[in-house]
Design an enzyme around this catalytic site. Structure first.
Site, PDB file in Angstrom:
ATOM      1  N   ASP A  67      49.351  39.919  43.774  1.00 33.00           N
ATOM      2  CA  ASP A  67      49.126  40.093  42.618  1.00 33.00           C
ATOM      3  C   ASP A  67      49.484  40.570  41.472  1.00 33.00           C
ATOM      4  O   ASP A  67      50.226  40.687  41.668  1.00 33.00           O
ATOM      5  CB  ASP A  67      47.700  41.454  43.047  1.00 33.00           C
ATOM      6  CG  ASP A  67      46.841  40.788  44.239  1.00 33.00           C
ATOM      7  OD1 ASP A  67      46.243  39.125  44.179  1.00 33.00           O
ATOM      8  OD2 ASP A  67      46.649  41.232  44.944  1.00 33.00           O
ATOM      9  N   HIS A  69      50.445  33.390  42.519  1.00 34.00           N
ATOM     10  CA  HIS A  69      49.333  33.900  42.329  1.00 34.00           C
ATOM     11  C   HIS A  69      48.740  34.497  43.888  1.00 34.00           C
ATOM     12  O   HIS A  69      48.279  34.717  44.030  1.00 34.00           O
ATOM     13  CB  HIS A  69      48.841  34.370  40.982  1.00 34.00           C
ATOM     14  CG  HIS A  69      47.608  35.246  40.337  1.00 34.00           C
ATOM     15  ND1 HIS A  69      47.576  36.351  41.816  1.00 34.00           N
ATOM     16  CD2 HIS A  69      47.429  36.102  39.409  1.00 34.00           C
ATOM     17  CE1 HIS A  69      46.881  37.387  40.550  1.00 34.00           C
ATOM     18  NE2 HIS A  69      47.033  36.803  39.634  1.00 34.00           N
TER      19      HIS A  69
END
Length: 419
Positions: A392, A388
């Site tokens: 995204d 992450h």
């Protein structure tokens, strides 16, 4: 000066009749073959060094000596096996001779270039082995046999056989009571981790400590792909010589989605993001020694047949321990198929430094709603774990949905259309 020194060393070795060379051969996932050798100070003998085993590998553990001191060794015979954190390496004799001394014990760590064994040019093997064998057999011939000694003793009168109607008065034989399991006596055993298992553990933990891992899920209807496979599997096998499986569709779908979502194919390098305009997919293969991930290179340009042939070859070499280091290095994305073991759902761990990994699972028939009707369809859960820090949620979900849509309608893979 360095060049002259190397030339002088090479000349000295040639004068001794020893030509140092290291070649790639079939055994192990690494750089294997004839070990480097050097002339020994004693005439008629030579030293065997720990061979070069690939980039970044500097040490290994001796796991087995297949030849013992005194054994005759032919050229290219395996004299011992080394285990690194990535591969198992066969060390082969650079030339024929007799193993004089093993300079490292099993379980000991050795370093590339260090002395590993000493051999002689004599190929007759250990002396005295036949003498020991004959010496072992002579006492057996001179020792009188037990039946003869018993025959010389005075014979005992034969016992009268009881009549058939006579009932035995002997007490019945007691049946031993079944031993009850005592859980208090249950023990445990401690086994040292192999070098490969330790390396796997380190890499998995590094992935957890480094990446901000998150997993998103989806499910794919396998009906169209299974119908395609059933219809063309015989023709595919006849033309290409390999069976048509499901992995080729997922590899091709992933390659298409990776080109469209470059963040999923990228990596973090310090404070930089490295984008790759090529797709090299690592395919996880379970072996008896651990999990290995050989790499399919240039997947964006491969056909279904090329993918199946490459996967089949890499998988077979992985299971037989014949992968090279080069075949496991690199990779921009990983696919792991836990479905072959019956896994319904999982959250795969990243194969660092990659930024994403796709998890496939078992195909199960489940009720799903199709055009407002409940139908039974072969369904598979898909899981995408990603870093992450770089990817995204929008890119991750879009990537997984793209893979889902391509697999559910393989025609899109051929026509290269959205949908």
């Amino acid at each position: 000066a360095a060049a002259r020194a190397q030339a002088g060393t090479a000349g000295a070795r040639r004068q001794c009749g020893i030509e140092p060379r290291c070649v790639r051969v079939g055994r192990a996932e690494a750089w294997t073959g004839r070990a480097m050798c050097s002339a020994s100070s004693s005439a008629g003998s030579f030293d065997v060094d720990v061979p070069h085993m690939g980039e970044s590998i500097t040490e290994a553990t001796v796991i087995e000596w297949t030849k013992k001191p005194g054994d005759s060794v032919a050229e290219d015979d395996i004299i011992c096996q080394l285990e690194t954190d990535k591969v198992t390496v066969d060390v082969r004799a650079p030339r024929a001779g007799t193993l004089i001394e093993a300079l490292a014990q099993e379980g000991e760590t050795v370093f590339v270039g260090n002395l590993l064994a000493r051999m002689s040019l004599d190929t007759s093997g250990a002396t005295g082995s036949t003498e020991a064998t004959s010496a072992d057999t002579q006492p057996a011939e001179s020792t009188p046999s037990k039946p003869k000694a018993e025959a010389s003793a005075s014979p005992e009168p034969p016992a009268e056989e009881p009549a058939e109607t006579t009932m035995s008065t002997e007490a019945p034989v007691a049946v031993p009571a079944e031993k009850k399991l005592n859980f208090a006596e249950a023990g445990e055993r401690r086994v040292q981790m192999t070098r490969m298992r330790r390396r796997i553990a380190e890499r998995l933990k590094d992935a957890q400590n480094t990446a901000a891992m998150l997993t998103t899920f989806n499910e794919v209807d396998m009906t169209a792909l299974m119908d395609l496979r059933s219809e063309f599997k015989d023709q595919f096998l006849k033309k290409h010589g390999v069976k048509l499986g499901f992995m080729s569709a997922f590899v091709k779908a992933s390659a298409t989605a990776l080109i469209e979502q470059p963040e999923v194919n990228a990596i973090i390098d310090g404070t930089d993001i490295v984008y790759r305009d090529y797709v090299d997919i690592s395919v996880a293969v379970s072996t008896s020694t651990g999990l290995v991930v050989p790499v399919l290179r240039g997947c964006e340009n491969m056909s279904f047949a090329q993918i199946e042939k490459t996967i089949n070859g890499l998988g077979e070499r992985a299971r037989t321990g014949q992968l090279s280091i080069e075949e496991m290095q690199g990779g921009t994305f990983t696919i792991s198929n836990g479905g072959v073991f019956g896994s319904l759902l999982s959250t795969p761990i990243l194969n660092m430094p990659q930024s994403a990994i796709l998890g496939m699972h078992i195909i199960q028939k489940r009720p799903v709603v199709i055009d407002d009707r409940i139908e039974i369809r072969p369904m598979m859960y898909l899981a995408l774990s990603y870093d992450h820090r770089l990817i995204d949620g929008r890119e991750a979900v879009s990537f997984l949905r793209r893979v889902k849509n391509l697999v559910e309608d393989p025609r899109r893979l051929l026509l290269d259309v959205e949908g």
